[in-house]
Design a protein around this motif. Structure first.
Motif, PDB file in Angstrom:
ATOM      1  N   PHE A   1      51.103  43.307  60.907  1.00  0.00           N
ATOM      2  CA  PHE A   1      50.784  42.301  59.902  1.00  0.00           C
ATOM      3  C   PHE A   1      51.657  42.611  58.706  1.00  0.00           C
ATOM      4  O   PHE A   1      51.532  43.680  58.100  1.00  0.00           O
ATOM      5  CB  PHE A   1      49.302  42.345  59.521  1.00  0.00           C
ATOM      6  CG  PHE A   1      48.881  41.159  58.702  1.00  0.00           C
ATOM      7  CD1 PHE A   1      48.544  39.963  59.318  1.00  0.00           C
ATOM      8  CD2 PHE A   1      48.862  41.220  57.323  1.00  0.00           C
ATOM      9  CE1 PHE A   1      48.180  38.851  58.571  1.00  0.00           C
ATOM     10  CE2 PHE A   1      48.496  40.109  56.564  1.00  0.00           C
ATOM     11  CZ  PHE A   1      48.154  38.923  57.194  1.00  0.00           C
TER      12      PHE A   1
ATOM     13  N   GLN B   1      53.613  42.735  55.106  1.00  0.00           N
ATOM     14  CA  GLN B   1      53.476  42.557  53.665  1.00  0.00           C
ATOM     15  C   GLN B   1      54.374  41.366  53.302  1.00  0.00           C
ATOM     16  O   GLN B   1      55.520  41.318  53.747  1.00  0.00           O
ATOM     17  CB  GLN B   1      53.950  43.867  52.993  1.00  0.00           C
ATOM     18  CG  GLN B   1      53.608  44.004  51.530  1.00  0.00           C
ATOM     19  CD  GLN B   1      54.833  43.762  50.676  1.00  0.00           C
ATOM     20  OE1 GLN B   1      55.425  42.702  50.745  1.00  0.00           O
ATOM     21  NE2 GLN B   1      55.211  44.735  49.865  1.00  0.00           N
TER      22      GLN B   1
ATOM     23  N   PHE C   1      57.706  44.748  55.419  1.00  0.00           N
ATOM     24  CA  PHE C   1      57.295  45.976  56.099  1.00  0.00           C
ATOM     25  C   PHE C   1      55.867  45.745  56.604  1.00  0.00           C
ATOM     26  O   PHE C   1      55.218  44.771  56.252  1.00  0.00           O
ATOM     27  CB  PHE C   1      57.259  47.146  55.106  1.00  0.00           C
ATOM     28  CG  PHE C   1      58.560  47.874  54.944  1.00  0.00           C
ATOM     29  CD1 PHE C   1      58.772  49.079  55.589  1.00  0.00           C
ATOM     30  CD2 PHE C   1      59.567  47.368  54.144  1.00  0.00           C
ATOM     31  CE1 PHE C   1      59.969  49.778  55.441  1.00  0.00           C
ATOM     32  CE2 PHE C   1      60.768  48.047  53.989  1.00  0.00           C
ATOM     33  CZ  PHE C   1      60.964  49.250  54.639  1.00  0.00           C
TER      34      PHE C   1
ATOM     35  N   HIS D   1      49.286  44.097  47.371  1.00  0.00           N
ATOM     36  CA  HIS D   1      49.292  43.227  48.545  1.00  0.00           C
ATOM     37  C   HIS D   1      48.038  43.343  49.389  1.00  0.00           C
ATOM     38  O   HIS D   1      47.799  42.506  50.250  1.00  0.00           O
ATOM     39  CB  HIS D   1      50.531  43.524  49.400  1.00  0.00           C
ATOM     40  CG  HIS D   1      51.779  43.474  48.599  1.00  0.00           C
ATOM     41  ND1 HIS D   1      52.322  42.293  48.166  1.00  0.00           N
ATOM     42  CD2 HIS D   1      52.565  44.464  48.075  1.00  0.00           C
ATOM     43  CE1 HIS D   1      53.403  42.554  47.439  1.00  0.00           C
ATOM     44  NE2 HIS D   1      53.566  43.851  47.370  1.00  0.00           N
TER      45      HIS D   1
ATOM     46  N   THR E   1      43.912  45.392  49.339  1.00  0.00           N
ATOM     47  CA  THR E   1      42.990  46.450  48.917  1.00  0.00           C
ATOM     48  C   THR E   1      42.794  47.439  50.065  1.00  0.00           C
ATOM     49  O   THR E   1      43.176  47.180  51.212  1.00  0.00           O
ATOM     50  CB  THR E   1      41.623  45.860  48.559  1.00  0.00           C
ATOM     51  OG1 THR E   1      41.114  45.185  49.726  1.00  0.00           O
ATOM     52  CG2 THR E   1      41.732  44.862  47.404  1.00  0.00           C
TER      53      THR E   1
ATOM     54  N   GLU F   1      39.978  48.085  51.407  1.00  0.00           N
ATOM     55  CA  GLU F   1      39.042  47.457  52.341  1.00  0.00           C
ATOM     56  C   GLU F   1      39.770  46.474  53.265  1.00  0.00           C
ATOM     57  O   GLU F   1      39.469  46.375  54.456  1.00  0.00           O
ATOM     58  CB  GLU F   1      37.938  46.711  51.570  1.00  0.00           C
ATOM     59  CG  GLU F   1      36.979  47.614  50.808  1.00  0.00           C
ATOM     60  CD  GLU F   1      37.593  48.264  49.574  1.00  0.00           C
ATOM     61  OE1 GLU F   1      38.605  47.752  49.039  1.00  0.00           O
ATOM     62  OE2 GLU F   1      37.064  49.319  49.140  1.00  0.00           O
ATOM     63  N   TYR F   2      40.717  45.735  52.676  1.00  0.00           N
ATOM     64  CA  TYR F   2      41.451  44.756  53.478  1.00  0.00           C
ATOM     65  C   TYR F   2      42.301  45.472  54.527  1.00  0.00           C
ATOM     66  O   TYR F   2      42.346  45.074  55.697  1.00  0.00           O
ATOM     67  CB  TYR F   2      42.323  43.899  52.564  1.00  0.00           C
ATOM     68  CG  TYR F   2      43.094  42.823  53.285  1.00  0.00           C
ATOM     69  CD1 TYR F   2      42.443  41.863  54.050  1.00  0.00           C
ATOM     70  CD2 TYR F   2      44.482  42.753  53.195  1.00  0.00           C
ATOM     71  CE1 TYR F   2      43.145  40.861  54.709  1.00  0.00           C
ATOM     72  CE2 TYR F   2      45.201  41.758  53.844  1.00  0.00           C
ATOM     73  CZ  TYR F   2      44.524  40.813  54.600  1.00  0.00           C
ATOM     74  OH  TYR F   2      45.227  39.830  55.250  1.00  0.00           O
TER      75      TYR F   2
ATOM     76  N   HIS G   1      40.131  46.691  57.265  1.00  0.00           N
ATOM     77  CA  HIS G   1      39.766  45.571  58.135  1.00  0.00           C
ATOM     78  C   HIS G   1      40.914  45.213  59.072  1.00  0.00           C
ATOM     79  O   HIS G   1      40.721  44.991  60.272  1.00  0.00           O
ATOM     80  CB  HIS G   1      39.375  44.373  57.264  1.00  0.00           C
ATOM     81  CG  HIS G   1      39.271  43.083  58.018  1.00  0.00           C
ATOM     82  ND1 HIS G   1      38.192  42.795  58.834  1.00  0.00           N
ATOM     83  CD2 HIS G   1      40.127  42.030  58.117  1.00  0.00           C
ATOM     84  CE1 HIS G   1      38.386  41.599  59.389  1.00  0.00           C
ATOM     85  NE2 HIS G   1      39.550  41.124  58.975  1.00  0.00           N
ATOM     86  N   LEU G   2      42.134  45.157  58.502  1.00  0.00           N
ATOM     87  CA  LEU G   2      43.293  44.771  59.324  1.00  0.00           C
ATOM     88  C   LEU G   2      43.570  45.785  60.437  1.00  0.00           C
ATOM     89  O   LEU G   2      44.068  45.415  61.497  1.00  0.00           O
ATOM     90  CB  LEU G   2      44.542  44.610  58.446  1.00  0.00           C
ATOM     91  CG  LEU G   2      44.655  43.341  57.611  1.00  0.00           C
ATOM     92  CD1 LEU G   2      45.982  43.357  56.845  1.00  0.00           C
ATOM     93  CD2 LEU G   2      44.561  42.079  58.456  1.00  0.00           C
TER      94      LEU G   2
ATOM     95  N   VAL H   1      41.568  44.566  63.217  1.00  0.00           N
ATOM     96  CA  VAL H   1      42.072  43.313  63.792  1.00  0.00           C
ATOM     97  C   VAL H   1      43.346  43.568  64.601  1.00  0.00           C
ATOM     98  O   VAL H   1      43.495  43.093  65.739  1.00  0.00           O
ATOM     99  CB  VAL H   1      42.362  42.285  62.669  1.00  0.00           C
ATOM    100  CG1 VAL H   1      43.032  41.041  63.243  1.00  0.00           C
ATOM    101  CG2 VAL H   1      41.078  41.918  61.933  1.00  0.00           C
ATOM    102  N   MET H   2      44.250  44.340  64.041  1.00  0.00           N
ATOM    103  CA  MET H   2      45.534  44.568  64.725  1.00  0.00           C
ATOM    104  C   MET H   2      45.340  45.426  65.979  1.00  0.00           C
ATOM    105  O   MET H   2      46.041  45.242  66.972  1.00  0.00           O
ATOM    106  CB  MET H   2      46.536  45.234  63.764  1.00  0.00           C
ATOM    107  CG  MET H   2      46.975  44.355  62.610  1.00  0.00           C
ATOM    108  SD  MET H   2      47.823  42.837  63.144  1.00  0.00           S
ATOM    109  CE  MET H   2      46.760  41.609  62.397  1.00  0.00           C
TER     110      MET H   2
ATOM    111  N   ARG I   1      44.136  43.093  68.618  1.00  0.00           N
ATOM    112  CA  ARG I   1      45.214  42.212  69.092  1.00  0.00           C
ATOM    113  C   ARG I   1      46.193  42.982  69.986  1.00  0.00           C
ATOM    114  O   ARG I   1      46.708  42.436  70.963  1.00  0.00           O
ATOM    115  CB  ARG I   1      45.950  41.594  67.907  1.00  0.00           C
ATOM    116  CG  ARG I   1      45.083  40.550  67.224  1.00  0.00           C
ATOM    117  CD  ARG I   1      45.786  39.826  66.101  1.00  0.00           C
ATOM    118  NE  ARG I   1      44.850  38.866  65.541  1.00  0.00           N
ATOM    119  CZ  ARG I   1      45.120  38.041  64.543  1.00  0.00           C
ATOM    120  NH1 ARG I   1      46.310  38.064  63.989  1.00  0.00           N
ATOM    121  NH2 ARG I   1      44.219  37.193  64.105  1.00  0.00           N
TER     122      ARG I   1
END
Lengths: 261, 787
Positions: A172, A174, A179, A239, A241, A243-244, A247-248, A251-252, A255
């Motif tokens: 994912f 930036q 990157f 770009h 936090t 927490e984000y 979370h990613l 998700v990644m 995937r």
């Protein structure tokens, strides 16, 4: 850019000798180093180019491993690492064409940018970093942001990847630099699953042990349900936090597993 | 059948050949024999008191010609502000000194403290590192509301506060607006941030100063959108050089977007230093310098309220905006949040009562000024967002609510000081519904949902005031310059024409579109017409290009000058044809006597003008050259309706723009292809603001987004293919071409539809999301989804 001496040796032995000079610096593809020099943020006495060393080139299979020369560009790897499709695919999406045609695998691993792609691939692939002096297991090699087990003047001559049974890298990006904001490389080996995460942690690339344990029981997305990573050590910046990013990572990882199975 | 030449045709841009083959002549391509190089030592502190600047060691380094500090500029004027605002109480704004080099204090990261001029750039940089700075760091003030709070650190010690002005439009309406809110059946309130942007033209700024000792003339080569204005401001206000001893050249300029309108300290420095050392002095901005020295854009914090009656008619709008000026007043900074913003708050709607309040605030940041749209995007964004929210609160269709409140009769005098001459907002909305296939949205949403994506639709209208501007009006409003345009049309003996225009092309395509107009008027081939711009020694006068004014104002001047040419040429033709000039008709490059087969060609007439053997010398001077000035009677008012469809990935918050449609009314169109390109570019920048771009300071005034590693510019794969239509045309009623201007529309009209679409997508998933501030980064959208 400050003035510096420049050498372009044709053997690893000569390169090691050249790097013995005070404040000498190895130059791979220069995709990080040259902009740093232009901004006057580094002042090496001597640049030792590694791009003229034949023994650092080539991609070949050795048993179940794929061995890639430390001087190979990302474009080379994308084109020649067909034996390890997930790795070739990852290399094909590093940076932009200019970066891919100049930047090298050895340079990327030696720099160990916390958002670079290769460290995730190497760590997930249980790669062995081969230098002029020794062989270093990926698990021992990455030691934090921009920090590796390499000694002063030590050169990555090749990288041995254990080709997994299944693998995939999900990035994912930036939005500005492109990157990895978070990149996850999942590799299922005969002796277990490895999940390596780049871009996310203040400690640089790392393995996500809980996900590996879950995937070792069952290599499918469902095994990851409810699994969360602690945001505490994640990077928090403009770009994303902490927490984000945490979370990613989840998700990644899902995937990557979905794409690998 | 489409025309292949003249007005309405789309010939390919002739200037692109040199741009795309590396043959452009940009300022950095100019090198003057013996030139020295300037390197600016810039502050890495946002706020500090300069205790000493030690230059002895640096001055002794190899290649150094001279080192300059503020002490070298005693008696030299500061950088002027071009617009004086009068506040709500009738007082003039607070206007701080704006020195060429930091004088006593540094007030933002990137402010120039000293300049090394050396034989080479590397030598200048080496020496700059040897300058010994002793600067006492002071607390910085970055947040606008903190800056105007009691007890705040002051950016300028000699001003009473950090408040530049507290302005309103219209002050007399204040109580009536308050009453309307008390009487309203429904009030919608929205607080929002219009994000600070960095323009980032592809070509960074460059300045080369040159001094001719024999003639005592100075020349400045610079990356400017308006060389004549730079000559006036720098000559008269800064360096004290009369205009006839100063030439300013802005050759090919690689994008401006507003940030190259202004007069910058580096221009004055290079001109001054060239005389001081008697050598040309060249400065080329690095990209890093551009981030911290080019004027930034936008940066408003706004509260807007919309009042509606029980029938959903808009009854009042009230806004309260804080506008960041940065540390100093850039050339047009003060006009942007006032006269380029407040007067647009009626939008496309017949809201009877409007009150706009703007507080302009000094902070320890780079100066903020006009960026594509300049005030009008800020107005459009807040109005079109609050209308969308009102529609959802009231449970009515957002398009229907807009249509219900459209202005339909023209001319229309708004309650905010302007009169729209013409427009047809239903027509552009009808066209939008067609080209955006809005009736197919439900199916597309269902398809997206099947793929696990949230689809949203956002629509908005916009109106803009451009073709800037009537000089007498802007003079009353505080402008310190006129805003007419001039053109000289010079016809050569062999029939070719050269147009010297005060408009300036930095990507807009003047060299192609301006000849189309003259080719149409005379009936000759466009290749016979050359456009000259960007040089005060060649063009008599000019006010430059910004505010979508080139064709509407500069083109009108050119038309007037060409009309004079034609009138004189008809007299010459009448003489040659032995007829009365009242009977002469000009068509397809032939002058003929009406009702006869007698004619004479354009080239024969132009030759006679310069070889006047058979010529009415007693009545008419030889030669064929005319100048005209055109001062517009009013702004022009382009308008349109835009639609955006997005897909949001609920797992990551990433927004993908799937469709973008724009129906614009630009009045008459000279070159449809160029108009398409202008709209495409504007939308690209609008989407950039909506999704990607954010100029961010930390609380200490350090610029966090100081390079392309952290400042996200839109790239091709961030943008969709656009559906662009400009077939709705209500010609401008007061300029000779009936044109309105198209350069800024895309950037003005697109951000609200993007945000409206993303909010719609999130609401479709049942999320109670009212608003997300731009840029709608994946993180922000994800947080809104999970908030």
């Amino acid at each position: 850019m400050y003035n510096f001496e420049f050498e372009k040796p044709s053997s690893v032995e000569d390169a090691v000798a050249a790097l013995a000079a005070d404040d000498a610096q190895a130059l791979g593809g220069g995709q990080t180093l040259i902009p740093t020099l232009k901004q006057r943020l580094a002042s090496p006495s001597k640049l030792v180019s590694l791009s003229g060393i034949a023994e650092m080139l080539g991609v070949r299979s050795e048993g179940s491993a794929l061995v890639i020369g430390g001087g190979m560009t990302h474009a080379d790897v994308a084109a020649q690492a067909a034996a390890y499709p997930a790795l070739a695919e990852m290399a094909a999406h590093i940076g932009d064409p200019a970066v891919r045609n100049r930047g090298t695998i050895g340079g990327s691993l030696a720099n160990n940018d916390p958002s670079a792609d290769y460290p995730a691939a190497a760590l997930a692939s249980a790669a062995v970093i081969v230098t002029n002096a020794r062989e270093i297991a990926a698990d021992d090699y990455f030691q934090g942001m921009f920090d590796t087990a390499l000694d002063e003047g030590e050169i990555i001559t090749r990288v041995k990847f254990a080709v997994p049974q299944a693998a995939n890298y999900q990035k994912f990006v930036q939005p500005a630099s492109r990157f990895a904001l978070v990149g996850v490389f999942v590799a299922k080996h005969a002796d277990g699953v490895r999940v390596a995460v780049t871009g996310a942690s203040e400690q640089g690339v790392f393995r996500w042990g809980e996900a590996e344990a879950a995937l070792n029981k069952e290599f499918r997305i469902d095994a990851l349900m409810g699994l969360k990573i602690n945001p505490m050590n994640m990077i928090g910046d403009l770009h994303g936090t902490k927490e984000y990013r945490a979370h990613l990572v989840g998700v990644m990882t899902k995937r990557a597993v979905a794409a690998a199975v | 059948m489409p025309k292949d030449s003249g007005i309405g045709a789309s010939p390919k841009r002739r200037e692109d050949v040199r741009f795309l083959t590396g043959n452009g002549n940009y300022t950095d391509d100019i090198n003057i024999h013996g030139q020295a190089y300037a390197h600016f030592l810039r502050s890495d502190l946002a706020h500090g008191r300069i205790k000493s600047i030690g230059t002895d060691a640096a001055a002794a380094m190899p290649g150094v010609v001279r080192i300059f500090t503020a002490a070298d500029f005693e008696g030299v004027g500061g950088i002027p502000c071009g617009w004086q605002i009068t506040d709500r109480q009738g007082n003039v704004m607070q206007e701080p000194k704006h020195p060429i080099l930091a004088d006593g204090k540094v007030r933002h990261v990137g402010e120039a403290i000293a300049v090394v001029v050396a034989d080479s750039l590397e030598q200048a940089r080496d020496a700059a590192e040897a300058i010994e700075l002793d600067i006492e760091e002071l607390p910085a003030v970055i947040d606008m509301k903190a800056a105007v709070a009691d007890g705040s650190v002051k950016v300028h010690d000699d001003l009473t506060s950090n408040l530049c002005y507290d302005w309103s439009l219209v002050e007399e309406n204040r109580e009536a607006v308050e009453q309307a809110f008390q009487d309203a059946a429904h009030v919608t309130t929205l607080e929002l941030v219009n994000n600070r942007l960095v323009a980032n033209p592809m070509e960074p700024r460059v300045a080369i100063g040159q001094y001719d000792r024999s003639a005592n003339d100075s020349t400045l080569y610079t990356t400017s959108q308006n060389p004549h204005l730079i000559r006036l401001l720098m000559g008269a206000f800064v360096l004290g050089i009369p205009e006839h001893k100063l030439r300013v050249v802005a050759p090919d300029v690689g994008g401006g977007f507003g940030t190259k309108i202004f007069h910058y300290a580096e221009e004055a420095f290079c001109t001054f230093a060239a005389k001081a050392i008697n050598r040309a002095v060249k400065w080329t901005s690095s990209r890093s310098e551009a981030f911290m020295s080019d004027a930034h854009g936008r940066d408003h914090v706004t509260k807007i309220e919309l009042a509606l009656d029980a029938d959903n008619n808009f009854t009042a709008v009230r806004t309260d905006t804080y506008a960041n000026m940065g540390a100093y007043l850039s050339t047009f900074s003060t006009a942007v949040p006032t006269w380029l913003h407040g007067i647009l708050m009626a939008g496309n709607y017949k809201t009877p009562l409007i009150y706009v309040n703007v507080k302009a605030v000094f902070t320890n940041t780079v100066p903020v000024d006009a960026y594509r749209g300049a005030g009008r995007p800020e107005a459009t964004y807040q109005l079109e967002r609050v209308i969308d929210i009102a529609a959802r609160e009231l449970g009515v269709d957002p398009i229907a609510l807009r249509r219900q409140n459209f202005i339909t009769e023209f001319p229309y005098a708004t309650p905010v000081a302007v009169e729209y001459d013409t427009g047809d907002y239903h027509a552009t909305m009808d066209k939008l519904e067609e080209i955006a296939d809005l009736s197919g949205f439900a199916d597309r949403r269902a398809e997206s949902e099947k793929n696990g994506k949230l689809r949203g639709l956002g629509v908005n209208c916009y109106i803009e005031a451009c073709g800037i501007a009537p000089s007498n009006l802007v003079g009353q409003l505080g402008a310190r310059a006129g805003l007419y345009e001039s053109a000289t049309v010079r016809v050569n003996a062999t029939g070719g024409l050269v147009v010297m225009t005060g408009s300036h092309s930095h990507g807009q395509g003047h060299e192609t579109s301006f000849p189309q107009v003259i080719a149409e008027m005379i009936g000759i081939d466009e290749s016979m017409i050359e456009i000259v711009h960007g040089d005060t020694a060649k063009v008599p006068m000019g006010m430059g290009t910004y505010g979508s004014r080139s064709l509407a104002v500069g083109g009108s001047a050119m038309v007037k000058a060409t009309e004079k040419i034609i009138a004189k040429a008809k007299k010459i033709a009448a003489h040659l044809l032995e007829a009365s000039d009242a009977d002469i008709e000009l068509k397809d490059g032939q002058f003929s006597v009406a009702g006869t087969d007698k004619s004479v060609a354009w080239g024969e007439v132009t030759l006679a003008a310069y070889v006047p053997h058979n010529y009415p010398l007693e009545d008419l001077e030889p030669g064929l050259e005319e100048t005209a000035f055109y001062d517009p009677a009013n702004f022009t008012y382009p308008s349109g309706a835009y639609a955006c469809e997005v897909e949001v990935d609920p797992d990551t918050g990433k927004v993908s723009i799937e469709r973008f449609s724009a129906a614009d009314d630009f009045g008459n169109i000279v070159n449809p292809m160029i108009v398409d390109g202008q709209v495409h570019g504007g939308i690209g920048q609008g989407i950039g603001q909506a999704l990607l771009e954010a100029c961010v300071y930390d609380e200490n005034g350090q610029l966090l987004s100081a390079s392309f590693m952290d400042y996200a510019m839109p790239r091709a794969d961030d943008l969709p293919f656009y559906a662009v239509d400009h077939s709705c045309q209500t010609p401008c009623t007061h300029n000779p071409l009936g044109v309105k201007g198209c350069g800024e529309a895309g950037a003005i009209g697109s951000p609200p539809s993007v945000v409206n679409a993303v909010v719609d997508a999130l609401q479709s998933a049942g999320r109670d999301v009212i608003h997300i501030d731009m840029p709608l980064s994946p993180n922000r959208v994800w947080a809104a989804l999970n908030g």
